[in-house]
Write an enzyme that holds these catalytic residues in place. Structure first.
Site, short mmCIF file in Angstrom:
data_model
loop_
_atom_site.label_atom_id
_atom_site.label_comp_id
_atom_site.label_asym_id
_atom_site.label_seq_id
_atom_site.Cartn_x
_atom_site.Cartn_y
_atom_site.Cartn_z
N ASP A 152 -3.45 -2.77 51.68
CA ASP A 152 -4.56 -3.60 51.20
C ASP A 152 -5.40 -4.17 52.33
O ASP A 152 -6.52 -4.63 52.10
CB ASP A 152 -4.02 -4.75 50.33
CG ASP A 152 -3.58 -4.29 48.96
OD1 ASP A 152 -4.06 -3.23 48.50
OD2 ASP A 152 -2.75 -4.97 48.34
N ARG B 52 -9.10 4.44 37.07
CA ARG B 52 -7.96 4.52 37.99
C ARG B 52 -6.79 5.29 37.36
O ARG B 52 -6.55 5.21 36.16
CB ARG B 52 -7.52 3.11 38.41
CG ARG B 52 -8.59 2.43 39.24
CD ARG B 52 -8.25 0.99 39.57
NE ARG B 52 -7.13 0.90 40.51
CZ ARG B 52 -6.67 -0.25 40.98
NH1 ARG B 52 -7.23 -1.40 40.60
NH2 ARG B 52 -5.66 -0.27 41.83
N GLY C 241 -5.08 -3.73 38.45
CA GLY C 241 -4.20 -2.57 38.43
C GLY C 241 -2.73 -2.96 38.35
O GLY C 241 -1.93 -2.28 37.71
N LYS D 260 -0.90 -12.84 45.45
CA LYS D 260 -1.27 -12.23 44.17
C LYS D 260 -0.09 -11.47 43.56
O LYS D 260 0.17 -11.58 42.35
CB LYS D 260 -2.48 -11.30 44.37
CG LYS D 260 -3.10 -10.79 43.09
CD LYS D 260 -4.58 -10.50 43.27
CE LYS D 260 -4.84 -9.23 44.05
NZ LYS D 260 -4.82 -8.04 43.18
#
Length: 428
Positions: free
Chosen positions: A314, A121, A93, A21
């Protein structure tokens, strides 16, 4: 959409996970800012990365897609057009924070927003250094929350110490640094993932690195490149843990990115006793790639914190799942950053695993898990967070009966093929 997972004894087979990603986002961004054509193979066709594509199309960049191949007709550093509409980053984000850096260098005004999660956020950590460089950024709570307006242009270089190790903060400043004369420097408390530095260099920017310090020289003429996106180790992590905890597990994951700033999950799972073997490793365009073989293992608890956390931030939700099936206690510290992701991931994974019967405690900066407790299927919430949904699905593979995860469509943010691959490995 509800994901239903049934307890299984065996998972076996060879798979490939979707493209990385982080690299997919950055390949679109740098391709758009380069002169000439950038061709991307293995692009992650998931919602977050498609949000980046939509934003750059709105900025006047022609982008065409066919399968997992993408063609970006670069417009150069100063070729972007003032958008006629608000740039909507969806749930991404990475998109909003890195776009802030790029838009800070543009001689026009842009407006950025996203879904309800994005609008909660914190953006002030990026807005602050960009303001120091000369950008005008306004938004809710003094520019800490989206929607945001970015009025760019006339940037000056800075040397900036980030409060946390964050690839998004670092990358945003480096991208803005392309528009500032001289050298722009970012110094982190610990080194975060370095995909931006590697790709900027590959596209022709002048980059210097010195431990946790990175510098970029403004004014570079970026040139379009061929980009091969490796499999995302964050996506592979779910199947790594699945292969370790299922009684008869033997899984090979091919062509995974093994960047040393991202491989903390491998280090920790091996320290827990996981049988993990890397083979056919090679370097492609500066990125280490290889195959990962995983076998069922008796895991044991570990304590982690400090410098390794940015290398597996993550993967902590699924690492908590591995800890739930490990003998002894696992403690995770220095991970308060997880409270401001797509969800409060410390709370979300604690709540979900507790529902399944795990003994887990949320700490101010991490988690404490007492492993070895039998789990039982239940209904769990994803909190609209792709990594929570997938982590709980992996836990469900060892929980008695059926596990149901609400709002399971969140997996489409990064891994649309997730449930299909689960079923494939169960049926072998």
């Amino acid at each position: 959409m509800r994901i239903t997972i049934t307890q299984t004894e065996k998972m076996e087979g060879t798979i490939q996970v979707p493209g990385d990603k982080s690299i997919s986002h950055r390949s679109i961004m740098l391709g758009a800012l380069a002169q000439g054509v950038t061709r991307i193979e293995g692009f992650l066709m998931a919602e977050d990365c498609l949000s980046t594509v939509r934003c750059f199309r709105t900025l006047g960049v022609p982008i065409t897609m066919e399968g997992k191949s993408v063609r970006v007709e670069g417009r150069g550093l100063y070729g972007l057009q003032e958008p006629e509409d608000v740039l909507d980053v969806g749930n991404s984000g990475t998109t909003i924070r890195l776009m802030m850096g790029i838009l800070a260098g543009q001689p026009f005004t842009s407006f950025l927003t996203g879904d309800p999660s994005i609008r909660r956020r914190p953006m002030g950590r990026v807005a602050k250094p960009l303001r120091e460089m000369g950008a005008n950024i306004v938004g809710r709570q003094n520019g800490n929350l989206a929607p945001l307006a970015v009025q760019g242009g006339n940037l000056k270089p800075i040397s900036y110490k980030t409060p946390v190790a964050s690839a998004q903060i670092k990358s945003s400043i480096l991208l803005a640094g392309l528009y500032a004369p001289g050298w722009t420097e970012v110094i982190e408390p610990e080194q975060s993932r370095n995909h931006s530095e590697l790709m900027l260099k590959a596209f022709g920017a002048e980059i210097e690195t010195d431990g946790p310090a990175v510098r970029v020289k403004g004014g570079a003429q970026l040139k379009g490149q061929q980009v091969q996106v490796p499999g995302d180790i964050s996506s592979a992590a779910f199947f790594m843990v699945a292969g370790l905890i299922v009684p008869q597990g033997k899984i090979v994951i091919e062509n995974v990115g093994l960047n040393p700033t991202r491989d903390g999950i491998l280090e920790v799972l091996q320290a827990m006793g996981g049988k993990i073997r890397l083979f056919d490793t090679r370097v492609v365009a500066g990125e280490l790639i290889g195959n990962i073989e995983i076998q069922s293992s008796e895991l044991r608890g570990v304590s982690i914190g400090g410098a390794i956390i940015p290398r597996l931030i993550d993967e902590i939700p699924v690492l908590a799942v591995a800890a739930a099936f490990a003998e002894g206690v696992t403690e995770i510290h220095d991970a308060a950053e997880l409270k401001v992701k797509e969800s409060n991931r410390l709370y979300a994974i604690s709540e979900g695993l507790t529902r399944l019967g795990a003994q887990i405690e949320e700490l101010p900066d991490g988690l404490r898990i007492i492993g070895g407790k039998p789990l039982k299927g239940n209904v769990c919430q994803s909190y609209h967070d792709h990594r929570i949904a997938m982590a709980l699905a992996v836990a469900g593979l060892r929980a008695e009966g059926e596990t149901h995860i609400e709002d399971g469509e969140a997996v489409n943010i990064s891994f649309p093929e997730f449930t299909q691959l689960i079923s494939q490995l169960q049926k072998v």
